[in-house]
Design an enzyme around this catalytic site. Structure first.
Site, PDB file in Angstrom:
ATOM      1  N   SER A 178       0.758  -1.315   0.183  1.00 50.96           N
ATOM      2  CA  SER A 178      -0.200  -0.091  -0.036  1.00 50.96           C
ATOM      3  C   SER A 178       0.929   1.225   0.159  1.00 50.96           C
ATOM      4  O   SER A 178       1.403   1.504  -1.058  1.00 50.96           O
ATOM      5  CB  SER A 178      -0.975  -0.155   1.081  1.00 50.96           C
ATOM      6  OG  SER A 178      -1.877   1.313   1.074  1.00 50.96           O
ATOM      7  N   ASP A 216      -2.866   6.016  -3.900  1.00 52.38           N
ATOM      8  CA  ASP A 216      -1.876   5.408  -3.346  1.00 52.38           C
ATOM      9  C   ASP A 216      -1.234   4.125  -4.004  1.00 52.38           C
ATOM     10  O   ASP A 216      -1.693   3.846  -4.826  1.00 52.38           O
ATOM     11  CB  ASP A 216      -2.254   4.969  -1.643  1.00 52.38           C
ATOM     12  CG  ASP A 216      -3.114   3.952  -1.713  1.00 52.38           C
ATOM     13  OD1 ASP A 216      -3.698   3.625  -2.649  1.00 52.38           O
ATOM     14  OD2 ASP A 216      -2.870   3.091  -0.411  1.00 52.38           O
TER      15      ASP A 216
END
Ligand code: MG
Length: 460
Positions: free
Chosen positions: A103, A244
């Site tokens: 992530s 992201d």
């Protein structure tokens, strides 16, 4: 021995240190066993982000799944929401999913996220069950004639079709100039194409997938999006959007080049989706702007602990229409049971089109709130003690104070609030304040800082 493997979302650690091929293969075999036993589930969809360690981890995970007797559908590099969506939709025969992704965390680390047959992320009790099986070695290996096979899959294609259906195709006259900063991450190959197919003029930043993240780190905070803000301004663009690393969160930059907090984006989407009496879920640290939106629709806001799993849990329990977090994670439960960076971008463009307004003009229609976020150094073992001490202090000194204990201590004061909350990913303790004016927010944060420091000093 029973230990802890899962953190706030999935399993995370340093590549080839904690996340070794041996570990990844074993935990995947455990997950395969669990799925076989509880759901008779066999077909597992697997995807990765572009981190340097993702291929190594993916191949270990695949081996583990095959040895549990599962068949694996390898989707290569793709976003987290694409895996969740493809599992939830059941148009193909995927029974569950695994996403290998770090992530937004530092580049030397990575992670594994596990998705259940309904498309929701594994959390809570199921994490404990998997840990018990792992540490107790209570799992089986398939016999030679039941070992699984690998097939190719394309979760991105399924996801892209959904985004195109949910968005609005604009004419040449209506097209907007959008700067898309995919941050070298998993949305790089899909979001620029989707937004272009919806008719917009797309200029990309950091859209080459690269696990070294040469252009910017994968977190979409303000300091990492300075280039995006500058490019939006310089090119006079209508909008900037950044994703992201695994593409489950998106953050926007308005037509003036200003960074837009996730609270505001979430409130704009909630305002667009809510009908009278509807429920929206968000974390305890979200701005009061969402209360204004709820009042307007005579709806209800449910506030949960900070974290996507809690928001999704409350959405499902309360049949909410929408959920969001202040970090730019929005959840559209009828479409996907997790944070949806791509869908958020498509919906914001739809809202701009429907309202025929610039993003800065839409934001100006809402009341303004001022937020200040601070952190103080605090050792893990003192954090819970500090929360208790702050609560006691507020109770004794301000006996009419309204206290909310959903996550840490939140004190409602005048038209503002202060939140004291430990972070469990770093050795810090967070203090957030919000007020209707800048001076109210400053007064509140000063009060918060003083109380927290005084109580911490008594503990050390
Ligand atoms: Mg993410």
């Amino acid at each position: 021995m029973v230990g802890k493997l899962f953190g706030t979302t999935g399993i995370r650690g340093t590549a080839n240190d904690f996340l070794t091929p041996e570990f990844c293969s074993k935990i995947a075999c455990v997950f395969g066993n669990y799925l076989n036993e509880k759901f008779n589930a066999k077909n597992i969809l697997v995807g990765t982000d572009p981190r340097t360690s993702s291929d190594m981890i993916k191949n270990a995970v695949i081996s583990g799944l095959l040895s549990a007797g599962c068949d694996v559908y390898d989707s290569g590099i793709t976003s987290t929401p694409s895996i969740q969506y493809a599992v939830k939709e059941k148009i193909y025969k995927f029974d569950a999913g695994i996403m290998i992704t770090g992530s937004h965390i530092p580049i030397d680390r990575n992670g594994i996220k596990f998705f259940m047959p309904d498309g929701n992320e594994v959390y809570g009790k199921i994490e404990e069950e998997l840990e018990n099986i792992y540490f107790g070695d209570k799992f089986k290996r398939a016999s030679w004639n039941e070992i699984g096979k690998i097939y190719a899959a394309d979760a991105g294609k399924i996801y892209k079709e959904m985004l195109l259906r949910e968005g609005i195709k604009v004419s040449k006259e209506e097209k907007l100039t959008v700067i898309v900063d995919t941050g070298h991450g998993a949305q790089s190959y899909i979001m620029p194409l989707v937004l272009r197919e919806l008719g917009h003029k797309i200029i990309t930043l950091n859209a080459q997938m690269d696990g070294f993240f040469p252009g910017r780190p994968s977190e979409t905070d303000k300091k990492n999006l300075e280039n995006l803000m500058k490019v939006v301004q310089t090119l006079n663009a209508d909008l900037g959007v950044a994703f992201d690393g695994d593409g489950d969160r998106s953050i926007f930059v308005d037509d003036k080049g200003k960074y837009v907090m996730g609270d505001i984006t979430g409130a704009i989407i909630a305002d667009y989706l809510m009908r009278e009496g509807d429920i929206v879920v968000t974390g305890i640290s979200t701005s009061a702007i969402i209360d204004y939106v709820a009042e307007k629709h005579r709806g209800r806001i449910i506030r949960t602990k900070v974290g996507a799993a809690d928001v999704v849990g409350a959405i499902m329990k309360n049949n909410a229409v929408f959920g969001f977090e202040e970090n730019g994670g929005s959840i559209f439960p009828t479409l996907n049971l997790g944070r949806e960076g791509g869908l958020t971008a498509v919906k914001i463009l739809k809202i701009l089109h429907d309202k025929k307004k610039k993003l800065s003009e839409i934001i100006a229609d809402y009341p303004k709130f001022y937020q200040i976020k601070e952190k103080i150094q605090c050792k893990d073992e003192l954090k819970n003690k500090l929360t208790l001490a702050i609560k006691e202090r507020i109770r004794t000194e301000y006996n009419d104070a309204k206290i909310d204990e959903t996550d840490g201590v939140k004190i409602l004061s005048g038209s503002g609030w202060i939140l004291f909350r430990p972070s469990w990913t770093e050795e810090i303790y967070r203090i957030f304040a919000e007020g209707k004016t800048e001076s109210e927010a400053e007064e509140l944060i000063e009060f918060g800082r003083r109380i927290a420091n005084e109580e911490l000093n008594k503990l050390v």
